[in-house]
Motif scaffolding. Structure first.
Motif, PDB file in Angstrom:
ATOM      1  N   UNK A  41     -18.915 -34.226  56.954  1.00 21.64           N
ATOM      2  CA  UNK A  41     -18.202 -35.164  56.098  1.00 21.64           C
ATOM      3  C   UNK A  41     -17.049 -35.799  56.865  1.00 21.64           C
ATOM      4  N   UNK A  42     -16.282 -34.977  57.534  1.00 21.23           N
ATOM      5  CA  UNK A  42     -15.137 -35.493  58.281  1.00 21.23           C
ATOM      6  C   UNK A  42     -15.568 -36.426  59.399  1.00 21.23           C
ATOM      7  N   UNK A  43     -16.618 -36.025  60.121  1.00 19.38           N
ATOM      8  CA  UNK A  43     -17.090 -36.860  61.235  1.00 19.38           C
ATOM      9  C   UNK A  43     -17.603 -38.206  60.726  1.00 19.38           C
ATOM     10  N   UNK A  44     -18.365 -38.187  59.647  1.00 19.98           N
ATOM     11  CA  UNK A  44     -18.923 -39.427  59.097  1.00 19.98           C
ATOM     12  C   UNK A  44     -17.800 -40.355  58.632  1.00 19.98           C
ATOM     13  N   UNK A  45     -16.822 -39.814  57.944  1.00 18.36           N
ATOM     14  CA  UNK A  45     -15.719 -40.642  57.441  1.00 18.36           C
ATOM     15  C   UNK A  45     -14.938 -41.261  58.600  1.00 18.36           C
ATOM     16  N   UNK A  46     -14.659 -40.454  59.632  1.00 13.74           N
ATOM     17  CA  UNK A  46     -13.907 -40.971  60.783  1.00 13.74           C
ATOM     18  C   UNK A  46     -14.702 -42.068  61.495  1.00 13.74           C
ATOM     19  N   UNK A  47     -16.006 -41.845  61.689  1.00  8.78           N
ATOM     20  CA  UNK A  47     -16.835 -42.848  62.358  1.00  8.78           C
ATOM     21  C   UNK A  47     -16.896 -44.149  61.560  1.00  8.78           C
ATOM     22  N   UNK A  48     -17.018 -44.042  60.249  1.00  7.01           N
ATOM     23  CA  UNK A  48     -17.087 -45.243  59.417  1.00  7.01           C
ATOM     24  C   UNK A  48     -15.780 -46.023  59.481  1.00  7.01           C
ATOM     25  N   UNK A  49     -14.650 -45.304  59.436  1.00  8.31           N
ATOM     26  CA  UNK A  49     -13.340 -45.978  59.489  1.00  8.31           C
ATOM     27  C   UNK A  49     -13.161 -46.691  60.827  1.00  8.31           C
ATOM     28  N   UNK A  50     -13.460 -45.987  61.925  1.00  7.79           N
ATOM     29  CA  UNK A  50     -13.296 -46.588  63.250  1.00  7.79           C
ATOM     30  C   UNK A  50     -14.228 -47.784  63.447  1.00  7.79           C
ATOM     31  N   UNK A  51     -15.491 -47.626  63.047  1.00 12.15           N
ATOM     32  CA  UNK A  51     -16.450 -48.716  63.206  1.00 12.15           C
ATOM     33  C   UNK A  51     -16.079 -49.917  62.335  1.00 12.15           C
ATOM     34  N   UNK A  52     -15.639 -49.662  61.118  1.00 12.01           N
ATOM     35  CA  UNK A  52     -15.239 -50.755  60.236  1.00 12.01           C
ATOM     36  C   UNK A  52     -14.008 -51.474  60.773  1.00 12.01           C
ATOM     37  N   UNK A  90     -24.462 -50.795  62.069  1.00 13.65           N
ATOM     38  CA  UNK A  90     -23.196 -50.369  61.473  1.00 13.65           C
ATOM     39  C   UNK A  90     -23.315 -48.916  61.035  1.00 13.65           C
ATOM     40  N   UNK A  91     -22.306 -48.140  61.345  1.00 11.57           N
ATOM     41  CA  UNK A  91     -22.322 -46.729  60.944  1.00 11.57           C
ATOM     42  C   UNK A  91     -22.330 -46.614  59.428  1.00 11.57           C
ATOM     43  N   UNK A  92     -21.630 -47.528  58.770  1.00  7.40           N
ATOM     44  CA  UNK A  92     -21.477 -47.425  57.319  1.00  7.40           C
ATOM     45  C   UNK A  92     -22.806 -47.596  56.581  1.00  7.40           C
ATOM     46  N   UNK A  93     -23.764 -48.301  57.156  1.00  3.42           N
ATOM     47  CA  UNK A  93     -25.029 -48.521  56.451  1.00  3.42           C
ATOM     48  C   UNK A  93     -25.864 -47.245  56.357  1.00  3.42           C
ATOM     49  N   UNK A  94     -25.548 -46.246  57.169  1.00  2.81           N
ATOM     50  CA  UNK A  94     -26.249 -44.958  57.111  1.00  2.81           C
ATOM     51  C   UNK A  94     -25.481 -43.929  56.291  1.00  2.81           C
ATOM     52  N   UNK A  95     -24.477 -44.401  55.567  1.00  2.70           N
ATOM     53  CA  UNK A  95     -23.654 -43.464  54.808  1.00  2.70           C
ATOM     54  C   UNK A  95     -24.461 -42.756  53.721  1.00  2.70           C
ATOM     55  N   UNK A  96     -25.272 -43.494  52.962  1.00  2.00           N
ATOM     56  CA  UNK A  96     -26.020 -42.883  51.865  1.00  2.00           C
ATOM     57  C   UNK A  96     -27.015 -41.821  52.342  1.00  2.00           C
ATOM     58  N   UNK A  97     -27.854 -42.091  53.351  1.00  4.05           N
ATOM     59  CA  UNK A  97     -28.743 -41.015  53.805  1.00  4.05           C
ATOM     60  C   UNK A  97     -27.989 -39.804  54.336  1.00  4.05           C
ATOM     61  N   UNK A 112     -25.005 -38.880  53.449  1.00  8.25           N
ATOM     62  CA  UNK A 112     -24.364 -38.216  52.315  1.00  8.25           C
ATOM     63  C   UNK A 112     -25.345 -37.297  51.594  1.00  8.25           C
ATOM     64  N   UNK A 113     -26.609 -37.717  51.477  1.00  4.48           N
ATOM     65  CA  UNK A 113     -27.620 -36.871  50.831  1.00  4.48           C
ATOM     66  C   UNK A 113     -27.834 -35.589  51.644  1.00  4.48           C
ATOM     67  N   UNK A 114     -27.936 -35.729  52.971  1.00  2.00           N
ATOM     68  CA  UNK A 114     -28.133 -34.559  53.835  1.00  2.00           C
ATOM     69  C   UNK A 114     -26.956 -33.608  53.722  1.00  2.00           C
ATOM     70  N   UNK A 115     -25.748 -34.153  53.762  1.00  2.00           N
ATOM     71  CA  UNK A 115     -24.546 -33.312  53.681  1.00  2.00           C
ATOM     72  C   UNK A 115     -24.455 -32.632  52.322  1.00  2.00           C
ATOM     73  N   UNK A 116     -24.831 -33.339  51.269  1.00  2.00           N
ATOM     74  CA  UNK A 116     -24.790 -32.736  49.931  1.00  2.00           C
ATOM     75  C   UNK A 116     -25.766 -31.580  49.821  1.00  2.00           C
ATOM     76  N   UNK A 117     -26.953 -31.732  50.385  1.00  2.00           N
ATOM     77  CA  UNK A 117     -27.938 -30.649  50.352  1.00  2.00           C
ATOM     78  C   UNK A 117     -27.429 -29.437  51.122  1.00  2.00           C
ATOM     79  N   UNK A 118     -26.836 -29.678  52.288  1.00  2.00           N
ATOM     80  CA  UNK A 118     -26.297 -28.559  53.073  1.00  2.00           C
ATOM     81  C   UNK A 118     -25.158 -27.858  52.349  1.00  2.00           C
TER      82      UNK A 118
END
Length: 209
Positions: free
Chosen positions: A148-159, A117-124, A126-132
């Motif tokens: 951020x935009x790509x991750x959110x779109x992927x999570x929505x579509x996969x969910x 699931x794409x959503x299960x990799x959200x936390x790691x 998110x940490x990388x994106x926050x550092x950048x």
């Protein structure tokens, strides 16, 4: 009238017979049915069954103090939590929380745990994106925003796709059971990393439930 002397051996034999008779009588008294219970106090006979039952009832009906009641309540809650903890680790349906019980919820968990699931990799991610985004470089901050935009779109579509397939499978497998909230329950589970999920996954990746 002449007096015949009594033989000395006859006197001793009579006394020995009397002593034996007395010992036999004492043995009969000692071997009576009223023998002492090994667990009864020393020197007291075994209580009758009715007396023992009445004693147990009186002990059971003895009112507990508030302190004893609170102590028993704490012990019961501690035992229930321990059983629940073991059930969450081992999947024992008897002691699972209400939200995790039932074949529908179990199937929903297995459906999520068996796939990536794409959503299960959200936390790691998110940490990388926050550092950048914290780096004082315009290009890196722009990349972080795009990520951020790509991750959110992927999570929505996969969910959305996961929820649609799971809803269809649940309708096929459990047509007469209550399926309310099962899809949302599964999608919330997909947001957690696999090793942190409770109850623990019971299926392997790629294993169809």
């Amino acid at each position: 009238m002449p007096v015949h002397p009594v033989p000395l051996g006859f006197v001793f034999r009579s006394r020995a017979k009397d002593e034996k008779a007395t010992a036999a009588a004492q043995a009969q008294v000692t071997g009576s049915p009223e023998t002492r219970d090994p667990q009864a106090p020393k020197g007291r006979p075994t209580p009758k069954r009715s007396e023992a039952q009445s004693q147990r009832r009186s002990v059971a009906n003895t009112p507990m103090t508030r302190k004893d009641a609170a102590k028993r309540g704490r012990e019961e809650r501690r035992a229930a939590l321990e059983k629940q903890r073991k059930a969450l680790a081992g999947g024992d349906e008897r002691y699972l929380p209400v939200r995790d019980k039932g074949p529908v919820r179990r199937f929903a968990r297995d459906f999520i745990d068996a796939r990536f699931n794409v959503a299960e990799y959200f936390l790691p991610m998110a940490v990388v994106i926050l550092v950048l985004s914290m780096v004082r470089v315009t290009q890196l901050q722009t990349i972080a925003l795009l990520l951020w935009l790509v991750v959110i779109v992927l999570i929505v579509l996969d969910s959305f796709a996961t929820g649609f397939r799971l809803k269809k499978r649940l309708a096929e497998k459990f047509p007469d059971d209550n399926r309310r909230g099962a899809v949302a329950y599964a999608l919330m589970r997909s947001l957690q990393m696999r090793r942190l999920r409770l109850p623990k996954p019971q299926v392997k990746r790629g294993e169809r439930p």
